[in-house]
Scaffold this active site. Structure first.
Site, PDB file in Angstrom:
ATOM      1  N   SER A 657       0.815  -1.221   0.000  1.00 39.93           N
ATOM      2  CA  SER A 657       0.000   0.000   0.000  1.00 39.93           C
ATOM      3  C   SER A 657       0.849   1.271   0.000  1.00 39.93           C
ATOM      4  CB  SER A 657      -0.943   0.009   1.210  1.00 39.93           C
ATOM      5  OG  SER A 657      -0.205   0.060   2.419  1.00 39.93           O
ATOM      6  N   LYS A 700      -6.039   4.903   8.036  1.00 38.92           N
ATOM      7  CA  LYS A 700      -4.904   5.666   7.518  1.00 38.92           C
ATOM      8  C   LYS A 700      -5.221   7.151   7.435  1.00 38.92           C
ATOM      9  CE  LYS A 700      -3.003   1.792   4.883  1.00 38.92           C
ATOM     10  NZ  LYS A 700      -2.748   1.197   3.548  1.00 38.92           N
TER      11      LYS A 700
END
Length: 808
Positions: A657, A700
């Site tokens: 990611s 996040k």
């Protein structure tokens, strides 16, 4: 020259409506969940329930079930609830162990119709009690005593007559039978008077010789008579034994005839009762009182009447209700049963009454539920279960004897046939491992019931979910929820699964949330659970678990961990990662830096070189390397080297990611263009520069938002996410509010070009009709830098070659 191609447009900012999908409480028609009917089916588990129904109803070998799914999905409860709805069976059986009178080490198994096992046990108990009364009474009767006396008198009379005959014969030869303390002796007489030794010595020699001859002859006849006395005693005992058997037969005839007639339709039971009758006839003395002083049988009663007991191993209800057994501790003995021992005179002894059933016995005719992880961690449990299913019989063996650990005498009970379904519940990982590593698994567990992790958040499912929430509240006697409370639980369900278009089926978490919301409603003296109580429960759950998050964010705020939230830096970008603490996860920004120089085209992944990077992260770095080499200066040899690193990363790095962030850092270093530190980016990239979906997007975003808020929101801060992750957004209310006020922003990106344009403020640029990137675009600068590196490398190689040729 043809005009340059138009540059790509910068990605737009997501509106607040896209950041959180609310559940409209007005879609519910109830005032509280107390008005709703209980939900009897599992929401969204049609596939699993269909497989469960097929596996349960399918006949044939190996159609046992493996129920797979995530922990906390209430698989146990759903499976048991379904099994409880099944119709009772007519042909249910009880199983009993009884004594084997021929070899008591091998108990015999008896099969009886449901309910008959306990009935037989009670009947045998009453029978023994009746025999304990009737047999002593028969032997205490006047008739029996007279018959025994007659037999004894007959042999005593016979003995007396024989002795009188011998005495008369002896007297004819002037000798006599004289009783002594040790039996009989032969002595000389004269005119009926016993002679002393002195008197015998004075007799004429002829007389003495004749008397001695007579004494020797009588001694032989007396010895012959004495030698036949044991045979007489044996005959007497046999006659008394026959008399005892006749008396016992009369005493037990009525109770045994009645009991055998009651079970005449069960041949095995009738045969056992016949064997019991024969044993009673042979051992009637065991039924006499202990103070009978050996009684008519000549031995003291042993009272070993346990051999007539019935050990009921499986006792099924008479209504045919299917047994549903869950064994939470599936050890070898708990599955197959065990044989207990008791100490006696320094040794361990046992008998058939000490056989104890296992879960397989209890579930016979029904269903046995087992946890896969517990089953597989118990020694010999899995292998013994497979053997039992293959053999279709429960064979009870001592594990200690199998392993030669003990020398205690144990039993070898008859194997009991089984007719049941075994349902093993476990994770998908365990299921796949068993399929791959155990060749027997697919033969024994042919049906997989796969429980969904999530269901679609459709209007229909939202209504069903509301009923599910009502069912949990009513069954656990909690306060009813208002429509707003139900809506907040549904929103939380989407957040737990990380998808605004889905709902979580992890009912354990939902149940916990409803219970805790009920607690906060109680604290507020509210009769219903409202949205604020659900939110209070969520906040309390977070507060109990976020100590580490606060410490890490504090370290960032104090510059122990270096993260910039303002300004611009070349080759430096804010990446985002998720730290998972099992029950709680949170986002953490990380500084990612890149440096470039002339080289041989190798991109150094420092995390991989130090063995801190996982294989997926390493794959992401290789993909971005392929993207760079395939996108820029394709006809020019690659002549640069680069290094990528997660700064201040002291643990493992895994996942791809961060590959978008790493790519942007590398492009920034190559183009010598600074990246805005007020922005963070997450996403994975493929070889074509497309940005792909990643996990944990909500955590996040919130992690970077928390760091920015602690330092003060400037309005320039934000996060770039893959555009396809938009449907996963279920952000906290404070993040949504900051976006609404223009203090924070979320940018969806679909390509690396969009991401680098956003981060640098310079258009990425696309190749024009001349095949060139615009000179001042990011891509143009990168390609020009790569060409410069190639030229410098070529010049360096020529200079080194010339130098080598000039040397002697």
């Amino acid at each position: 020259m043809p005009p340059e191609a138009p540059s790509l447009t910068e990605p737009r900012q997501l509106p607040t409506e896209a950041l959180y999908r609310r559940c409209d409480a007005s879609c519910f028609s109830f005032k509280t969940t107390a008005e709703l009917e209980l939900l009897e089916v599992a929401v969204g588990q049609q596939r699993a329930l269909s497989a469960l129904e097929f596996g349960v109803r399918m006949t044939g070998d190996g159609y046992n079930l493996f129920v797979l799914g995530q922990a906390g999905s209430h698989r146990h409860r759903i499976v048991r609830r379904y099994l409880e709805t099944l119709q009772p069976r007519e042909a249910m059986s009880d199983w009993c162990y009884v004594n084997n009178f021929e070899d008591d080490r091998k108990p015999i198994a008896l099969c009886l119709p449901a309910g008959k096992g306990s009935e037989l046990k009670q009947s045998m108990t009453r029978l023994v009690e009746e025999l304990l009364a009737s047999i002593p009474a028969a032997f205490e009767g006047e008739n029996y005593r007279n018959q025994v006396a007659e037999v004894s008198q007959e042999y005593e009379e016979l003995h007396r007559e024989r002795m009188e005959t011998l005495q008369a014969e002896a007297q004819q030869h002037d000798v006599s039978l004289v009783p002594t303390p040790h039996g009989f002796a032969i002595a000389p007489t004269q005119k009926g008077k016993l002679l002393s030794d002195e008197e015998f010595d004075k007799l004429p020699e002829e007389r003495k010789q004749r008397t001695k001859t007579a004494m020797d002859a009588m001694t032989e006849k007396l010895r012959a008579h004495i030698e036949e006395l044991p045979e007489w005693h044996k005959q007497r005992r046999e006659r008394i034994k026959a008399l005892n058997r006749e008396v016992t037969t009369a005493a037990i005839r009525a109770p045994f005839v009645e009991l055998i007639a009651r079970y005449q339709d069960l041949p095995d039971v009738s045969q056992h009762l016949e064997r019991c009758r024969e044993d009673v006839l042979d051992n009637a003395g065991d039924f006499l009182p202990e103070d009978s002083n050996q009684g008519p049988f000549g031995v003291s009663p042993t009272r070993s009447l346990r051999r007539y007991e019935i050990n009921v191993i499986v006792d099924q209800p008479v209504n045919g209700e299917l047994p549903i057994v869950y064994e939470g501790n599936p050890t070898y003995q708990n599955l197959l049963g065990r044989v207990e021992h008791v100490p006696q005179f320094g040794a361990l002894v046992t008998d058939f009454t000490m056989i104890r059933p296992g879960a397989l016995h209890k579930a016979n005719g029904g269903f046995l539920l087992l946890d896969a992880d517990r089953l597989l961690t118990e020694p010999y449990a899995w292998s013994s279960l497979k053997r039992t299913l293959f053999e279709k019989a429960i064979r009870m063996e001592s594990l200690g004897q199998q392993l030669s650990l003990v020398s205690t005498v144990s039993l070898e009970p008859d194997a009991i046939p089984i007719d049941l379904k075994v349902i093993v519940l476990g994770s998908r990982r365990l299921y796949l491992l068993l399929c791959e590593l155990d060749p027997d698994f697919r033969e024994l567990f042919k049906v997989a019931a796969d429980f969904e992790n999530r269901i679609d958040r459709t209007n229909e499912n939202v209504q069903l979910y509301g009923r599910l929430i009502a069912t949990i509240a009513q069954r656990e006697k909690l306060r009813p929820l208002t429509p707003e409370g139900v809506a907040r639980v549904i929103e939380r369900s989407s957040r737990l699964i990380g998808d605004s278009e889905k709902l979580s089926t992890r009912l354990r978490d939902i149940s916990d949330l409803i219970r805790e919301a009920d607690y906060w409603a109680k604290q507020a003296s509210s009769e219903t659970v409202q949205a604020e109580h659900v939110q209070a429960a969520i906040d309390a759950q977070t507060h109990r678990s976020d100590r580490m998050r606060e410490e890490m964010h504090e370290a960032i705020h104090r510059n122990d961990i270096l993260i910039d939230t303002g300004g611009e830096k070349i080759g430096q970008v804010n990446g985002l990662s998720v730290i998972d603490l099992s029950s709680f996860s949170f986002g953490q920004p990380s500084r990612i830096t890149a440096s470039v120089s002339i080289g041989d085209g190798k991109i150094l992944d420092i995390e991989r070189e130090t063995e801190l990077g996982g294989p997926i992260h390493s794959k992401g770095v290789l993909i971005l390397s392929s993207y760079v080499s395939g996108t820029f200066a394709p006809t020019t040899p690659v002549a640069f080297s680069a290094s990528l690193v997660f700064e201040q990363s002291y643990g493992g790095v895994e996942g791809d990611s961060a590959s978008v962030a790493e790519t942007c850092a590398l492009l920034s270093a190559l183009a010598c263009l600074p990246i805005k530190q007020s922005l963070a980016v997450t996403g994975s990239v493929n070889q074509h520069g497309e940005v792909q979906v990643i996990g944990g997007v909500n955590e996040k975003i919130e992690g970077f938002f928390d760091v920015c808020r602690a330092r003060g929101l400037s309005g320039d801060q934000g996060v770039a996410i893959p555009a396809d992750n938009t449907k996963h957004l279920m952000l906290r209310a404070d993040v949504v509010e900051a976006v609404r006020k223009g203090e924070f922003a979320i940018f969806p990106v679909t390509t690396i070009d969009e991401a680098i344009s956003l981060l640098t403020g310079v258009t990425a640029g696309a190749r024009g009709a001349n095949g060139q990137f615009p000179a001042e675009s990011v891509n143009g600068r990168v390609e020009q830098r790569l060409i410069e590196f190639a030229d410098l490398r070529r010049e360096f190689d020529h200079a080194r070659k010339d130098h080598d040729e000039d040397e002697p």
